[in-house]
Enzyme design. Structure first.
Site, mmCIF file in Angstrom:
data_model
loop_
_atom_site.group_PDB
_atom_site.id
_atom_site.type_symbol
_atom_site.label_atom_id
_atom_site.label_comp_id
_atom_site.label_asym_id
_atom_site.label_seq_id
_atom_site.Cartn_x
_atom_site.Cartn_y
_atom_site.Cartn_z
ATOM 1 N N ASP A 291 -23.248 14.617 -16.982
ATOM 2 C CA ASP A 291 -22.989 14.651 -15.530
ATOM 3 C C ASP A 291 -23.194 13.295 -14.863
ATOM 4 O O ASP A 291 -22.894 13.144 -13.674
ATOM 5 C CB ASP A 291 -23.944 15.636 -14.836
ATOM 6 C CG ASP A 291 -23.583 17.085 -15.102
ATOM 7 O OD1 ASP A 291 -22.559 17.336 -15.756
ATOM 8 O OD2 ASP A 291 -24.343 17.957 -14.640
ATOM 9 N N LYS B 113 -25.565 17.287 -6.417
ATOM 10 C CA LYS B 113 -24.210 17.879 -6.490
ATOM 11 C C LYS B 113 -24.316 19.390 -6.598
ATOM 12 O O LYS B 113 -25.363 19.940 -6.989
ATOM 13 C CB LYS B 113 -23.426 17.331 -7.683
ATOM 14 C CG LYS B 113 -24.020 17.583 -9.084
ATOM 15 C CD LYS B 113 -23.689 18.905 -9.726
ATOM 16 C CE LYS B 113 -24.329 19.074 -11.098
ATOM 17 N NZ LYS B 113 -24.539 20.440 -11.526
HETATM 18 O O1 C5P Z 1 -25.319 15.668 -21.552
HETATM 19 P P1 C5P Z 1 -26.672 16.182 -21.252
HETATM 20 O O2 C5P Z 1 -27.744 15.417 -21.962
HETATM 21 O O3 C5P Z 1 -26.955 16.300 -19.788
HETATM 22 O O4 C5P Z 1 -26.716 17.671 -21.804
HETATM 23 C C1 C5P Z 1 -27.907 18.382 -22.012
HETATM 24 C C2 C5P Z 1 -27.651 19.463 -23.049
HETATM 25 O O5 C5P Z 1 -26.744 20.440 -22.518
HETATM 26 C C3 C5P Z 1 -26.957 18.944 -24.301
HETATM 27 O O6 C5P Z 1 -27.884 18.544 -25.266
HETATM 28 C C4 C5P Z 1 -26.173 20.141 -24.767
HETATM 29 O O7 C5P Z 1 -27.013 21.008 -25.487
HETATM 30 C C5 C5P Z 1 -25.800 20.838 -23.492
HETATM 31 N N1 C5P Z 1 -24.439 20.497 -23.027
HETATM 32 C C6 C5P Z 1 -23.349 21.079 -23.662
HETATM 33 N N2 C5P Z 1 -22.079 20.795 -23.213
HETATM 34 C C7 C5P Z 1 -21.882 19.991 -22.146
HETATM 35 C C8 C5P Z 1 -22.982 19.396 -21.474
HETATM 36 C C9 C5P Z 1 -24.245 19.691 -21.950
HETATM 37 O O8 C5P Z 1 -23.502 21.822 -24.631
HETATM 38 N N3 C5P Z 1 -20.640 19.777 -21.702
#
Ligand code: C5P
Length: 299
Positions: free
Chosen positions: A137, A13
């Site tokens: 995501d 994406k």
């Molecule tokens: O959700 P995901 O594990 O992909 O996110 C990785 C890191 O990115 C999270 O641990 C967080 O620190 C940060 N994040 C965030 N806000 C979001 C998505 C991700 O702070 N909306």
């Protein structure tokens, strides 16, 4: 259980628009983004097996529990008390990390592939809940096409298709951690009053989003460019070479560029030949119907 191996594409994406609205109590950030699937893809092959084993075409990609494919498999096995395994092979083409959602896409396609391999009927809402457990995501990759993502990215609304056949992705050899990129933004806490106001503003921007004429916004650019000036140079080079638009995707390091036609894109690729450490991908936007067809999605 399907008797033989089958293969599914795992598309990347780009974020056509990405606003970070503020930090939430749970540590995540409230975002407002427009996701768009593109034709660049990995391939995931699934085959029946007694135990769970992941192999990958690239040595740098972890193949143990810290890989989201394995996490997705473990989540499904636990949730549905499955005692079967699977042989999974990942043919990696999407730069990782690169801001192109490669790992999240792999996780979503694993949920789809493994539920088929293990013949589990996962109800649609449950599938989206499992995906959100794996990463912010991940749910988008169950939908594909063009979509608005709010909340931490997992609250999705379908948007009309954007037809862009002449895109170019350029990924310099830089690794940006998403977590660090969020932390680098140094935003204040989000109050409810502000959040509604900012979100409304963002929805307005998205409603008026025009790939040819709007300024494409990615709130990570300023802070990520300050730490990695080469990413800014990629963006500027693409604009200098004739791109109509160029912006960073996700937390980088990939820049996507929109071209008027394939000839200008080809001339740009030629001009970039000397930048041997930059990976380049000539791609097109993938609509939701193309996405669903490629993955044989029935829900
Ligand atoms: O959700 P995901 O594990 O992909 O996110 C990785 C890191 O990115 C999270 O641990 C967080 O620190 C940060 N994040 C965030 N806000 C979001 C998505 C991700 O702070 N909306």
């Amino acid at each position: 259980m399907p008797d033989s191996e089958f293969t599914l594409p795992s598309f990347a994406k780009i974020n056509l628009h990405l606003r970070v609205l503020g930090k939430r109590d749970d540590g995540y950030h409230e975002i407002c983004t427009v996701f768009q699937t593109i034709s660049l893809c990995d391939e995931l092959s699934f085959a029946p097996s007694k135990d769970l084993r992941l192999t990958c075409s690239h040595a740098g990609i972890p193949t143990a529990g810290d890989n989201l494919i394995v996490a997705a498999a473990e989540l499904l096995r636990t949730r549905y008390s499955i005692n079967k395994g699977a042989r999974i092979h990942l043919e990696k083409r999407i730069p990782s990390p690169g801001g192109l959602g490669g790992g999240s896409s792999n996780a979503a396609i694993s949920l789809i592939g493994l539920s088929r391999l293990w013949k589990i009927e996962v109800e649609k809402n449950e599938l989206f809940r499992l995906a959100a457990e794996l990463g912010s995501d991940v749910p988008f990759f169950l939908l594909g096409g063009t979509a608005l993502g709010t909340g931490r990215g997992e609250v999705l609304e379908k948007l009309a298709d954007i037809d862009e056949p002449s895109l170019l992705i350029v990924t310099p050899d830089i690794s940006v951690s998403t977590r660090n990129a969020f932390n680098g933004l140094r935003r204040g806490s989000l109050t409810n009053e502000d959040s509604n106001h900012i979100l409304q503003n963002c929805r307005f921007e998205v409603g008026a989003l025009d790939m040819r004429n709007s300024v494409l916004i990615n709130d990570f650019e300023e802070s990520v460019f300050a730490i990695h000036p080469v990413i800014k140079r990629v963006k500027q080079t693409l604009l200098d070479l004739g791109a109509i638009q160029a912006a960073m995707s996700g937390s980088g390091a990939s820049i996507f560029a929109v071209f008027d036609n394939k000839e200008t894109r080809q001339a740009t690729l030629k001009a970039l030949e000397s930048e041997s450490s930059w990976r380049k991908f000539a791609v097109a936007a993938i609509s939701r119907s193309e996405y669903r067809k490629a993955l044989e999605i029935a829900y």
